[in-house]
Design a protein around this motif. Structure first.
Motif, PDB file in Angstrom:
ATOM      1  N   ILE A   1       0.870  -1.165   0.000  1.00  0.00           N
ATOM      2  CA  ILE A   1       0.000   0.000   0.000  1.00  0.00           C
ATOM      3  C   ILE A   1       0.908   1.215   0.000  1.00  0.00           C
ATOM      4  N   VAL A   2       0.582   2.209  -0.831  1.00  0.00           N
ATOM      5  CA  VAL A   2       1.434   3.399  -0.961  1.00  0.00           C
ATOM      6  C   VAL A   2       0.604   4.645  -0.693  1.00  0.00           C
ATOM      7  N   ASN A   3       0.976   5.380   0.350  1.00  0.00           N
ATOM      8  CA  ASN A   3       0.406   6.701   0.581  1.00  0.00           C
ATOM      9  C   ASN A   3       1.123   7.684  -0.334  1.00  0.00           C
ATOM     10  N   ILE A   4       0.382   8.625  -0.917  1.00  0.00           N
ATOM     11  CA  ILE A   4       0.948   9.531  -1.920  1.00  0.00           C
ATOM     12  C   ILE A   4       0.488  10.956  -1.639  1.00  0.00           C
ATOM     13  N   GLY A   5       1.422  11.908  -1.745  1.00  0.00           N
ATOM     14  CA  GLY A   5       1.079  13.314  -1.606  1.00  0.00           C
ATOM     15  C   GLY A   5       2.307  14.175  -1.424  1.00  0.00           C
ATOM     16  N   LYS A   6       2.072  15.439  -1.155  1.00  0.00           N
ATOM     17  CA  LYS A   6       3.166  16.353  -0.813  1.00  0.00           C
ATOM     18  C   LYS A   6       3.547  16.108   0.638  1.00  0.00           C
ATOM     19  N   PRO A   7       4.847  16.045   0.943  1.00  0.00           N
ATOM     20  CA  PRO A   7       5.240  15.762   2.326  1.00  0.00           C
ATOM     21  C   PRO A   7       4.790  16.870   3.281  1.00  0.00           C
ATOM     22  N   GLY A   8       4.345  16.450   4.459  1.00  0.00           N
ATOM     23  CA  GLY A   8       3.899  17.378   5.483  1.00  0.00           C
ATOM     24  C   GLY A   8       4.991  17.650   6.502  1.00  0.00           C
ATOM     25  N   PRO A   9       4.644  18.267   7.632  1.00  0.00           N
ATOM     26  CA  PRO A   9       5.628  18.546   8.678  1.00  0.00           C
ATOM     27  C   PRO A   9       6.203  17.257   9.253  1.00  0.00           C
ATOM     28  N   ASP A  10       7.496  17.288   9.532  1.00  0.00           N
ATOM     29  CA  ASP A  10       8.180  16.132  10.131  1.00  0.00           C
ATOM     30  C   ASP A  10       7.871  14.843   9.381  1.00  0.00           C
ATOM     31  N   ALA A  11       7.949  14.910   8.069  1.00  0.00           N
ATOM     32  CA  ALA A  11       7.568  13.765   7.235  1.00  0.00           C
ATOM     33  C   ALA A  11       8.598  12.646   7.266  1.00  0.00           C
ATOM     34  N   TRP A  12       9.852  12.970   7.601  1.00  0.00           N
ATOM     35  CA  TRP A  12      10.931  12.001   7.387  1.00  0.00           C
ATOM     36  C   TRP A  12      11.506  11.486   8.704  1.00  0.00           C
ATOM     37  N   TYR A  13      11.798  10.205   8.735  1.00  0.00           N
ATOM     38  CA  TYR A  13      12.668   9.662   9.776  1.00  0.00           C
ATOM     39  C   TYR A  13      14.105   9.901   9.325  1.00  0.00           C
ATOM     40  N   PRO A  14      15.077   9.857  10.248  1.00  0.00           N
ATOM     41  CA  PRO A  14      16.474  10.003   9.811  1.00  0.00           C
ATOM     42  C   PRO A  14      16.835   8.940   8.772  1.00  0.00           C
ATOM     43  N   ARG A  15      17.704   9.316   7.864  1.00  0.00           N
ATOM     44  CA  ARG A  15      18.139   8.403   6.803  1.00  0.00           C
ATOM     45  C   ARG A  15      18.861   7.210   7.429  1.00  0.00           C
ATOM     46  N   SER A  16      18.464   6.018   7.079  1.00  0.00           N
ATOM     47  CA  SER A  16      19.130   4.804   7.557  1.00  0.00           C
ATOM     48  C   SER A  16      20.354   4.518   6.691  1.00  0.00           C
ATOM     49  N   PRO A  17      21.341   3.776   7.242  1.00  0.00           N
ATOM     50  CA  PRO A  17      22.552   3.478   6.461  1.00  0.00           C
ATOM     51  C   PRO A  17      22.244   2.617   5.243  1.00  0.00           C
ATOM     52  N   ARG A  18      23.154   2.646   4.292  1.00  0.00           N
ATOM     53  CA  ARG A  18      23.100   1.787   3.114  1.00  0.00           C
ATOM     54  C   ARG A  18      24.385   0.968   3.066  1.00  0.00           C
ATOM     55  N   LEU A  19      24.329  -0.177   2.392  1.00  0.00           N
ATOM     56  CA  LEU A  19      25.523  -0.983   2.210  1.00  0.00           C
ATOM     57  C   LEU A  19      26.470  -0.300   1.233  1.00  0.00           C
ATOM     58  N   ALA A  20      27.763  -0.468   1.457  1.00  0.00           N
ATOM     59  CA  ALA A  20      28.779   0.069   0.556  1.00  0.00           C
ATOM     60  C   ALA A  20      28.902  -0.809  -0.679  1.00  0.00           C
ATOM     61  N   TYR A  21      29.383  -0.225  -1.739  1.00  0.00           N
ATOM     62  CA  TYR A  21      29.576  -0.930  -3.006  1.00  0.00           C
ATOM     63  C   TYR A  21      30.298  -2.254  -2.797  1.00  0.00           C
ATOM     64  N   GLU A  22      31.360  -2.231  -1.995  1.00  0.00           N
ATOM     65  CA  GLU A  22      32.178  -3.417  -1.774  1.00  0.00           C
ATOM     66  C   GLU A  22      31.423  -4.516  -1.047  1.00  0.00           C
ATOM     67  N   GLN A  23      30.363  -4.144  -0.339  1.00  0.00           N
ATOM     68  CA  GLN A  23      29.566  -5.146   0.371  1.00  0.00           C
ATOM     69  C   GLN A  23      28.542  -5.816  -0.527  1.00  0.00           C
ATOM     70  N   VAL A  24      28.327  -5.250  -1.688  1.00  0.00           N
ATOM     71  CA  VAL A  24      27.254  -5.715  -2.576  1.00  0.00           C
ATOM     72  C   VAL A  24      27.792  -6.378  -3.836  1.00  0.00           C
ATOM     73  N   VAL A  25      28.878  -5.840  -4.370  1.00  0.00           N
ATOM     74  CA  VAL A  25      29.354  -6.258  -5.695  1.00  0.00           C
ATOM     75  C   VAL A  25      30.535  -7.206  -5.564  1.00  0.00           C
ATOM     76  N   THR A  26      30.426  -8.345  -6.248  1.00  0.00           N
ATOM     77  CA  THR A  26      31.528  -9.302  -6.330  1.00  0.00           C
ATOM     78  C   THR A  26      31.829  -9.514  -7.801  1.00  0.00           C
ATOM     79  N   THR A  27      33.083  -9.494  -8.159  1.00  0.00           N
ATOM     80  CA  THR A  27      33.494  -9.764  -9.530  1.00  0.00           C
ATOM     81  C   THR A  27      34.067 -11.171  -9.587  1.00  0.00           C
ATOM     82  N   VAL A  28      33.612 -11.940 -10.556  1.00  0.00           N
ATOM     83  CA  VAL A  28      34.109 -13.319 -10.695  1.00  0.00           C
ATOM     84  C   VAL A  28      34.759 -13.508 -12.051  1.00  0.00           C
TER      85      VAL A  28
END
Length: 196
Positions: free
Chosen positions: A169-196
């Motif tokens: 389910i997706v709520n859609i609209g213009k963001p209101g006050p205090d719309a965002w939680y702090p940005r959560s971390p993302r995995l680094a390139y080296e943690q995701v990509v393996t070359t074989v």
């Protein structure tokens, strides 16, 4: 190598985009939703099967019925969002394949005659399209609040049928006050990509 897409567009679609938890009361029009769909329909799916189906929840009565199926933490923001979309997978998508995949119309029966094969393909490819839809909402200058915290079977029975599987389910609209939680971390390139 740098990306071809303008940095401002990169920010709009990815780096600055967030899951919104509050919205203003500015309406989301049918024309905006049509423009979003007219963009994201070009995202690739296997056999061009395009199994995503979108149910727009606009009326107060339908909104009340939907909110009753949501996890407690999702109810208030869904009740207040200008527009809510139920994204589902059409398990009978194969009926459209002769039109959508005209160079091999036999794919309908060759690969998707059995319901389990259709359900697996529909779930994967509709999930791809759901991601495109979220990016399309952002491209329209709107915020999306996708959620999976709900009673899937209850939503299916209330709004869909046995041939459709709810995905999110997706709520859609213009963001209101205090719309965002702090940005959560993302995995680094080296943690995701393996070359074989």
């Amino acid at each position: 190598m740098s990306l071809v897409l303008d940095p401002a567009a990169q920010d709009l679609l990815f780096r600055e985009a967030r899951t919104a938890n509050t919205f203003t009361d500015e309406p989301v029009t049918d024309e905006q939703v049509q423009a979003i769909y007219d963009l994201v329909k070009y995202g690739p799916t296997a056999f061009n099967q395009s199994p995503l189906r979108i149910t727009l929840v606009r009326s107060p009565e339908a909104r009340e019925r939907l909110v009753g199926h949501l996890a407690e933490g999702n109810r208030a923001k869904t009740a207040a969002a200008p527009l809510v979309a139920i994204l589902s997978a059409d398990n009978e998508f194969h009926e459209e394949l002769p039109h959508l995949f005209p160079h091999f119309p036999e794919a309908k029966d060759a690969f998707f005659a059995e319901r389990p094969a259709r359900e697996s393909a529909a779930t994967l490819n509709a999930a791809l399209q759901a991601a495109y839809f979220i990016v399309g909402v952002r491209a329209a200058g709107l915020a999306a609040g996708p959620m999976t915290g709900f009673d899937f079977e209850g939503v299916r029975k209330e709004f869909l049928d046995d041939d459709h599987t709810p995905l999110m389910i997706v709520n859609i609209g213009k963001p209101g006050p205090d719309a965002w939680y702090p940005r959560s971390p993302r995995l680094a390139y080296e943690q995701v990509v393996t070359t074989v």
